[in-house]
Design a protein around this motif. Structure first.
Motif, PDB file in Angstrom:
ATOM      1  N   VAL A 117     -21.996  -6.078  13.735  1.00  0.00           N
ATOM      2  CA  VAL A 117     -23.327  -6.373  13.255  1.00  0.00           C
ATOM      3  C   VAL A 117     -23.685  -6.547  11.908  1.00  0.00           C
ATOM      4  N   TRP A 118     -23.586  -5.238  11.314  1.00  0.00           N
ATOM      5  CA  TRP A 118     -24.363  -5.307  10.615  1.00  0.00           C
ATOM      6  C   TRP A 118     -23.838  -6.806   9.367  1.00  0.00           C
ATOM      7  N   LEU A 119     -22.570  -7.212   9.335  1.00  0.00           N
ATOM      8  CA  LEU A 119     -22.299  -8.306   8.590  1.00  0.00           C
ATOM      9  C   LEU A 119     -22.922 -10.223   8.902  1.00  0.00           C
ATOM     10  N   LEU A 120     -22.909  -9.541  10.438  1.00  0.00           N
ATOM     11  CA  LEU A 120     -24.424 -10.924  11.045  1.00  0.00           C
ATOM     12  C   LEU A 120     -25.279 -11.603  10.456  1.00  0.00           C
ATOM     13  N   LEU A 121     -25.850 -10.037  10.684  1.00  0.00           N
ATOM     14  CA  LEU A 121     -27.106  -9.449   9.914  1.00  0.00           C
ATOM     15  C   LEU A 121     -27.136  -9.733   8.840  1.00  0.00           C
ATOM     16  N   LEU A 122     -26.043  -9.554   7.870  1.00  0.00           N
ATOM     17  CA  LEU A 122     -25.787  -9.992   6.460  1.00  0.00           C
ATOM     18  C   LEU A 122     -26.045 -11.615   6.411  1.00  0.00           C
ATOM     19  N   ALA A 123     -25.438 -12.209   7.183  1.00  0.00           N
ATOM     20  CA  ALA A 123     -25.230 -13.223   6.862  1.00  0.00           C
ATOM     21  C   ALA A 123     -27.164 -14.084   7.427  1.00  0.00           C
ATOM     22  N   GLN A 124     -27.463 -13.609   8.711  1.00  0.00           N
ATOM     23  CA  GLN A 124     -28.456 -14.081   8.901  1.00  0.00           C
ATOM     24  C   GLN A 124     -29.897 -14.387   7.977  1.00  0.00           C
ATOM     25  N   SER A 125     -30.224 -12.982   7.051  1.00  0.00           N
ATOM     26  CA  SER A 125     -31.191 -12.495   5.898  1.00  0.00           C
ATOM     27  C   SER A 125     -30.809 -13.403   4.691  1.00  0.00           C
ATOM     28  N   VAL A 126     -30.159 -13.798   4.253  1.00  0.00           N
ATOM     29  CA  VAL A 126     -29.046 -14.859   3.625  1.00  0.00           C
ATOM     30  C   VAL A 126     -29.617 -15.791   3.866  1.00  0.00           C
ATOM     31  N   VAL A 127     -29.306 -16.896   5.101  1.00  0.00           N
ATOM     32  CA  VAL A 127     -29.956 -17.570   5.368  1.00  0.00           C
ATOM     33  C   VAL A 127     -31.718 -17.544   5.172  1.00  0.00           C
ATOM     34  N   TYR A 128     -31.885 -16.759   6.086  1.00  0.00           N
ATOM     35  CA  TYR A 128     -33.531 -16.582   6.107  1.00  0.00           C
ATOM     36  C   TYR A 128     -33.971 -16.746   4.944  1.00  0.00           C
ATOM     37  N   CYS A 129     -33.520 -16.090   3.931  1.00  0.00           N
ATOM     38  CA  CYS A 129     -34.026 -15.692   2.587  1.00  0.00           C
ATOM     39  C   CYS A 129     -34.479 -17.826   1.801  1.00  0.00           C
ATOM     40  N   CYS A 136     -39.620 -10.622  -2.595  1.00  0.00           N
ATOM     41  CA  CYS A 136     -39.894 -11.556  -1.244  1.00  0.00           C
ATOM     42  C   CYS A 136     -38.461 -12.220  -0.446  1.00  0.00           C
ATOM     43  N   GLN A 137     -37.444 -11.754  -1.026  1.00  0.00           N
ATOM     44  CA  GLN A 137     -36.103 -11.995  -0.966  1.00  0.00           C
ATOM     45  C   GLN A 137     -35.760 -10.322   0.077  1.00  0.00           C
ATOM     46  N   VAL A 138     -36.257  -9.448  -1.010  1.00  0.00           N
ATOM     47  CA  VAL A 138     -35.826  -8.383  -0.236  1.00  0.00           C
ATOM     48  C   VAL A 138     -36.774  -8.307   1.127  1.00  0.00           C
ATOM     49  N   LYS A 139     -38.201  -8.569   0.823  1.00  0.00           N
ATOM     50  CA  LYS A 139     -38.927  -8.358   1.682  1.00  0.00           C
ATOM     51  C   LYS A 139     -38.128  -9.030   2.751  1.00  0.00           C
ATOM     52  N   ILE A 140     -37.884 -10.699   3.209  1.00  0.00           N
ATOM     53  CA  ILE A 140     -37.545 -10.879   4.130  1.00  0.00           C
ATOM     54  C   ILE A 140     -36.103 -10.640   4.898  1.00  0.00           C
ATOM     55  N   VAL A 189     -33.811 -20.239   3.367  1.00  0.00           N
ATOM     56  CA  VAL A 189     -34.390 -21.385   3.896  1.00  0.00           C
ATOM     57  C   VAL A 189     -35.907 -21.409   3.957  1.00  0.00           C
ATOM     58  N   VAL A 190     -36.562 -20.119   4.071  1.00  0.00           N
ATOM     59  CA  VAL A 190     -38.222 -19.633   4.038  1.00  0.00           C
ATOM     60  C   VAL A 190     -38.852 -19.398   2.328  1.00  0.00           C
ATOM     61  N   PRO A 191     -38.803 -20.100   1.448  1.00  0.00           N
ATOM     62  CA  PRO A 191     -38.428 -19.199   0.131  1.00  0.00           C
ATOM     63  C   PRO A 191     -39.689 -19.400  -0.344  1.00  0.00           C
ATOM     64  N   GLN A 192     -40.502 -18.139  -1.229  1.00  0.00           N
ATOM     65  CA  GLN A 192     -42.174 -17.876  -1.568  1.00  0.00           C
ATOM     66  C   GLN A 192     -41.886 -19.666  -1.881  1.00  0.00           C
ATOM     67  N   THR A 193     -43.576 -19.373  -1.914  1.00  0.00           N
ATOM     68  CA  THR A 193     -44.570 -21.058  -2.238  1.00  0.00           C
ATOM     69  C   THR A 193     -46.192 -21.065  -2.771  1.00  0.00           C
ATOM     70  N   LYS A 194     -46.555 -21.652  -3.450  1.00  0.00           N
ATOM     71  CA  LYS A 194     -48.247 -21.201  -3.585  1.00  0.00           C
ATOM     72  C   LYS A 194     -48.598 -22.263  -2.223  1.00  0.00           C
ATOM     73  N   VAL A 195     -49.505 -21.936  -1.848  1.00  0.00           N
ATOM     74  CA  VAL A 195     -50.981 -22.719  -1.259  1.00  0.00           C
ATOM     75  C   VAL A 195     -51.860 -22.850  -1.643  1.00  0.00           C
ATOM     76  N   GLY A 196     -52.077 -23.461  -2.802  1.00  0.00           N
ATOM     77  CA  GLY A 196     -53.479 -23.947  -3.361  1.00  0.00           C
ATOM     78  C   GLY A 196     -52.667 -22.645  -4.786  1.00  0.00           C
ATOM     79  N   VAL A 233     -37.360 -24.738  13.431  1.00  0.00           N
ATOM     80  CA  VAL A 233     -36.110 -24.166  13.056  1.00  0.00           C
ATOM     81  C   VAL A 233     -35.608 -22.589  13.407  1.00  0.00           C
ATOM     82  N   ILE A 234     -36.140 -21.880  12.233  1.00  0.00           N
ATOM     83  CA  ILE A 234     -34.961 -20.645  12.128  1.00  0.00           C
ATOM     84  C   ILE A 234     -35.911 -19.532  13.043  1.00  0.00           C
TER      85      ILE A 234
END
Length: 320
Positions: A138-150, A87-91, A152-159, A178-179
């Motif tokens: 730019v690639w360092l910036l993309l890496l940083a935002q990817s880590v934050v995104y991963c 899931c984190q890799v996908k994000i 901040v928005v982890p895998q969860t269960k809905v039902g 926010v993100i």
């Protein structure tokens, strides 16, 4: 529609979305592999513009490894069964793909504007070494935002449904709002505004350019087509995705129990992924407009290596 205290339960997406997503991804992958092969194997020398185009092609390939997982996710009724790590890799790959493309498209527009507006002046945007450092940043910036995104928005269960980057994750609505607002503002609106500004300013400059000579006419047509293509990719590919996602984030945060509307907007958002994936196909036109060397690479196997190298070296300055 079913409601819970936390969110609307996820629903299966139309079969057409994963099918079209895989089809567009496959076509884009073939084109990007070809583009990267041309850049790496057929061009004897690179200019600053070539470096930017290569990095754009590289960012376009990032979504390919996770596209089959997303397709299976949709086919299984929006159940993410691949675990937290994937899931984190996908994000990380999807966000780096989309926003890497917007950033590099913007840099290509700025570079083209600089090359024409400051033709007789030195500029760091025409310096290949500086552009390489800028792309690394730019690639360092993309890496940083990817880590934050991963994280901040982890895998969860809905039902009983495991979810990955879904607007059904009601417990993450504040974080997603926010993100998404930050990405919409700095990852889409700001790059689009810069590219549009470059286009209109360049158009004003080109009206005063001497087009009576073949060289002046060639510079005008090439520059206008390049930046116009960047704007087309922004408007056609990335505008629907960013707008629908922002609407979905607002609905999830402020109207969480309007399940019919949330599901409709979320389906529209997933459909916009297919449209956004078309940028991988359209970018090939950008490389053809932006590099004489790239165009010459198509029939290059008919030439001798010496002839090709001499032609490439003679046109490096013109291509920037």
């Amino acid at each position: 529609m079913n409601n819970t205290n936390e969110s609307c339960l996820p629903i299966a997406q139309p079969m057409s979305i994963p099918v079209l997503m895989c089809l567009v991804s496959f076509i884009g992958f073939i084109q990007n592999v070809f583009s990267l092969w041309v850049f790496c194997c057929r061009l004897s020398s690179w200019s600053a513009g070539t470096v930017l185009q290569f990095n754009l092609a590289l960012s376009d390939t990032l979504a390919t490894p996770v596209t089959p997982l997303i397709a299976v996710y949709f086919l299984m009724g929006n159940n993410w069964t691949f675990g937290q790590f994937l899931c984190q890799v996908k994000i990380a790959l999807m966000s780096s793909h989309f926003y890497g493309s917007t950033i590099f498209l913007t840099l290509i527009s700025v570079h083209r504007y600089t090359a024409v507006a400051h033709f007789n002046k030195s500029s760091r945007m025409k310096n290949k070494r500086f552009i390489m450092k800028l792309c690394a940043g730019v690639w360092l910036l993309l890496l940083a935002q990817s880590v934050v995104y991963c994280f901040v928005v982890p895998q969860t269960k809905v039902g009983n449904h495991p979810q990955c980057l879904s607007f059904s994750q009601r417990t993450l609505s504040n974080s997603m709002f926010v993100i998404n607002f930050v990405l919409f503002l700095f990852g889409f609106l700001l790059p689009l505004s810069i590219s549009a500004s470059c286009y209109f300013r360049l158009t004003n400059i080109l009206t005063r350019l001497n087009t009576s000579t073949p060289k002046g006419l060639k510079v005008k047509l090439k520059s206008q087509r390049m930046i116009r293509m960047c704007l087309v990719i922004f408007g056609v590919c990335f505008l629907p995705m960013n707008v629908t996602r922002m609407i979905a984030a607002v609905l999830t945060k402020y109207f969480p129990h309007h399940c019919d509307t949330v599901h409709q907007v979320q389906t529209a958002y997933y459909a916009s992924w297919v449209v956004a994936g078309l940028n991988c196909c359209l970018d090939l036109l950008l490389y053809c407009f932006g590099s004489q060397n790239f165009r010459d690479a198509f029939p290059s196997w008919k030439k001798s290596p010496t002839d090709y190298q001499q032609r490439s070296e003679s046109e490096t300055t013109a291509n920037y």
